[in-house]
Enzyme design. Sequence first.
Site, PDB file in Angstrom:
ATOM      1  N   TRP A 246       0.708  -1.237  -0.059  1.00  0.00           N
ATOM      2  CA  TRP A 246      -0.127   0.007   0.025  1.00  0.00           C
ATOM      3  C   TRP A 246       0.880   1.265  -0.001  1.00  0.00           C
ATOM      4  CZ3 TRP A 246      -4.606  -1.204  -1.129  1.00  0.00           C
ATOM      5  CH2 TRP A 246      -5.685  -0.342  -1.243  1.00  0.00           C
ATOM      6  N   ASP A 247       0.187   2.604   0.058  1.00  0.00           N
ATOM      7  CA  ASP A 247       1.092   3.577   0.095  1.00  0.00           C
ATOM      8  C   ASP A 247       1.815   3.937   1.409  1.00  0.00           C
ATOM      9  OD1 ASP A 247      -1.268   4.654   1.073  1.00  0.00           O
ATOM     10  OD2 ASP A 247      -1.458   6.167  -0.603  1.00  0.00           O
TER      11      ASP A 247
ATOM     12  N   GLU B 168     -11.308  11.251   6.217  1.00  0.00           N
ATOM     13  CA  GLU B 168      -9.968  11.144   6.092  1.00  0.00           C
ATOM     14  C   GLU B 168      -9.292  12.584   5.602  1.00  0.00           C
ATOM     15  OE1 GLU B 168      -8.567   8.589   3.116  1.00  0.00           O
ATOM     16  OE2 GLU B 168      -9.580   6.869   3.798  1.00  0.00           O
TER      17      GLU B 168
ATOM     18  N   ASN C  56     -13.754   1.220   0.889  1.00  0.00           N
ATOM     19  CA  ASN C  56     -13.122   2.522   0.749  1.00  0.00           C
ATOM     20  C   ASN C  56     -12.714   3.071  -0.630  1.00  0.00           C
ATOM     21  OD1 ASN C  56     -11.133   4.353   2.027  1.00  0.00           O
ATOM     22  ND2 ASN C  56      -9.687   3.368   0.788  1.00  0.00           N
ATOM     23  N   GLU C  57     -13.540   4.190  -0.910  1.00  0.00           N
ATOM     24  CA  GLU C  57     -13.076   4.873  -2.005  1.00  0.00           C
ATOM     25  C   GLU C  57     -13.517   4.375  -3.168  1.00  0.00           C
ATOM     26  OE1 GLU C  57      -9.029   6.339  -1.685  1.00  0.00           O
ATOM     27  OE2 GLU C  57      -9.730   7.761  -0.067  1.00  0.00           O
TER      28      GLU C  57
HETATM   29  C1  BMA Z   1      -6.905   7.318   1.525  1.00  0.00           C
HETATM   30  C2  BMA Z   1      -6.753   5.967   2.155  1.00  0.00           C
HETATM   31  C3  BMA Z   1      -5.758   4.974   1.788  1.00  0.00           C
HETATM   32  C4  BMA Z   1      -4.338   5.541   1.627  1.00  0.00           C
HETATM   33  C5  BMA Z   1      -4.602   7.013   1.973  1.00  0.00           C
HETATM   34  C6  BMA Z   1      -3.353   7.833   1.640  1.00  0.00           C
HETATM   35  O1  BMA Z   1      -7.478   7.437   0.629  1.00  0.00           O
HETATM   36  O2  BMA Z   1      -7.963   5.150   1.627  1.00  0.00           O
HETATM   37  O3  BMA Z   1      -6.030   4.340   0.613  1.00  0.00           O
HETATM   38  O4  BMA Z   1      -3.526   5.017   2.316  1.00  0.00           O
HETATM   39  O5  BMA Z   1      -5.477   7.693   1.267  1.00  0.00           O
HETATM   40  O6  BMA Z   1      -2.938   8.256   0.249  1.00  0.00           O
END
Ligand code: BMA
Length: 897
Positions: free
Chosen positions: A209-210, A570, A472-473
């Site tokens: 993941w990032d 977020e 998520n997203e």
């Molecule tokens: C969001 C999260 C993750 C990600 C974060 C940072 O959108 O849902 O997918 O790690 O951003 O990029």
Amino acid sequence: MTVQRKVVLFAFIHSFLFTVALCRHSRTDIVDDQGTEVETQSLNGKWILRNNNGSFNLPAEVPGCVHTALQKQNLIQDPYYRFNDLDYRWISLENWTYSLTFTVPHATRRMKRVVLVFDGVDTVSTITLNGVTIGTTNNMFRSYEFAVGGLLVANDNILVVSFMSAVTYAAQRDHAHSAYKVPPACPPLVQKGECHVNFIRKAQCSFSWDWGPSFPTQGLRGVELQAFNFIRLQSSTASTVWDSSLSCWNVEVELSFDVVVATDGCFTLVLPELKLFQKFQLSIKPDQPRQSLHLQIPSNVSVDLWWPNGHGQQTQYLLFMEGRTESRVTFHTETKVAFRTVELVQEPIPSSPGLSFYFQVNGRLIFLKGSNWIPAHAFQDLVTPDTLRNLLQSAVDANMNALRVWGGGVYEQDTFYSLCDELGIMVWQDFMFACALYPTEQDFIETVREEVVQQVRRLKSHPSIIVWSGNNENEAAIATDWFGIPVAERPRYVKDYVTLYVENIRAIVKKEDSTRPFLVSSPTNGAESEKEGFVAHNPYDPHYGDTHFYSYLSDCWDWRQFPRTRFASEYGFQSWPSFSTLSKVSKPDDWDYSSSFSEHRQHHELGNSQMLLQAALHYILPNSTDALKLYRDSLYITQVMQAQCIKMQTEFYRRSRSEIINGEGNTMGALYWQLNDIWQGPSWSSIEFGGKWKMLHHLAVDFFSPVLAVGFEENETLKIYGVSDLSTDLNLTVTVTVYQWSSLTPVCTLVSDPCMLKGGVAMLMIQYSVPALLRDCGKCSRHSCLVTFDLRESANPNSQHGPTSHLFLTSLKDSGLLPVNIKASVERDGDVFAFTLQCDVVAVFVWLDVEDIAGRFESNGFLLLSQKRTVRFHPWRPTTVEELLKKLHITSLRDVY
Ligand code: BMA
């Protein structure tokens, strides 16, 4: 619990058990001499683990996974060390086999039904017992049971779980899905991950993941043999439901049985603390294995409600279920129930287009303050209850009341939710789908359906969970075309989206749990998205639902750029963890901000430079000629940048709770991205891997304080808002103090007229023209001075509510910040150490670090405005004054250039 309460409880349980014992059972003819209960035999412990060609053959613990087994046998180093995630990629590409040889007592084998229960299998496997295939698995998020009667022998039963590499499986599934592509194929190169994770029901972040490495491991969570002749209780769930028509609570218990022989039974539910019990007669048949028991709480029995942290107690009640069937099988379960209602209110708002979006718990509006949760380790068998408690307690200690369990990780273990229940942390629970489109072929949908049923039944009794969310997203991914899908093909993907999240997941959740709201995605426009066919034109619309917002390069001190959203689920900025955390997985060659190690650990494109570019907007970047100091200072400046950015943004959301400006506002949630880390690398987290608080987490204690003064500038006017999460009103004054950087004696202090700050409100308390304030204070300019402010009770100026806040009137790189020399002494006070700091000018972002002496400073990253300040340190291991002094580093902003 008081002693008196304990005594009453004991007496009640005693009398209840006596009653149960008197339950009449007329038929005894089906009882045989083998006993009637369920025999369970744990198959956890030492198994044998082999790779495909047999070159590895080692003992392996169950629960456990391949990587931890290899490390335990010293066959590999710490997988988190330096570049090992790449060097050990081969482990996840292998097909591993777990095997166990075990004996089964004669009596067990003779029982009418024998099942193997796998608590969790990660992920793709074929399971054989004594050479016969008993089943296959493809979903780490569910448990599996296989009937094995007739296959068992007395000695040397051989159970073999043959895994297939998750990476290979995902690629094969993608390949087989030839009709059309289901993107994304692979993660961005910078993540150094594996492809097609959306084709496998495994933690989506396990392919990278990032913020995290790619470790798609293989393993087992727990295996048990269960044998019985008549009936077995497979699962039980207890939840509480408010009946608004009768104005009373119901306790609902659902029991799932595995039935060999139909039987009648007598079951009793007991709530000893409420002195309530009720008996039920059940007829349990093989074709009706699920049974419900409803216990109504009489309206003259008053229950204490469960409240989120900061809003009241987290009362939970013990609930016992006792049962006995005619086949003389007895049951006993013990759990906790709590009483609370939750509503997600989406209704028109006067003077604004769109809909509101806020949670009401027990009828009270609650502003959700907190963060987002990711898996605490790539190898889940290494996540201990202590790790969870430390992280969740850290959330509560930072005045949080909510966490979102993000959809790219795992449904957490039971302990996680029990701790959230206990600590008053509201959980926004995603289903485990993230940042991708997903296939919808029959077997995929079927395994997801089973996963959802199991997870909802497992989790629904937890009062902490207040909302389910489908993914998520993924709504945003379709709506804003992340994957370059031609317009003509879009309907197919929307159809798949609706099939998976609406027709399957939502339908199951609605059937299984009527007590919580369900959102199809996050971010979403909620009710508006539903109206638009579940994929809204713009799921980030601030007039509806929740939003995710990231902007790394625009100036985070400028609050005008933040969306005045209904709910910020977020938002975030990256930072690096501390040197002591990084040095556990690196060596001196790596200790440079642009080393290949620093590049390697950064999984977000351009992340390392973005951090410095954002920092450079307001701070002079570190420029020491000492390479190690330069590295440490660079880590520090990223934490300063992150902490201040999130503080600015969170304060903006909190002060927007009661206002609608140009149709936007009434913000009722601020969950920053992200609470915790999966390994030692740069990320958006506020807590490092290992539990050390970053500067952000320390600042969160203040910016999430229940009562808070928020100051900001608009058109050269300093505005100070009061924000209150309380349910009572406060009569307050605002004290504004102006300091020069060069002196700890205030230049001037102004006290406002008393002002009523209503409970649950954010409002402007006072405003000053900045030029006038600076002029009237004398000796001040934007460059030479800063402003602090706090809220005090009008009737008692010694009683302060919330922290003392501050505002910089210009970028710190342009300010007259003076070099500082902070002197420290340390004294032991029992298990705690008191650090006394002395200084004669103002110091900002003062950071205390004691290297690898794990523990927590009571305060850190603060503004030092007094000549003497004492900060206490709680070590998590034995230490001494000498060791602390030796390892103490004090850094403030002026020390890095
Ligand atoms: C969001 C999260 C993750 C990600 C974060 C940072 O959108 O849902 O997918 O790690 O951003 O990029």
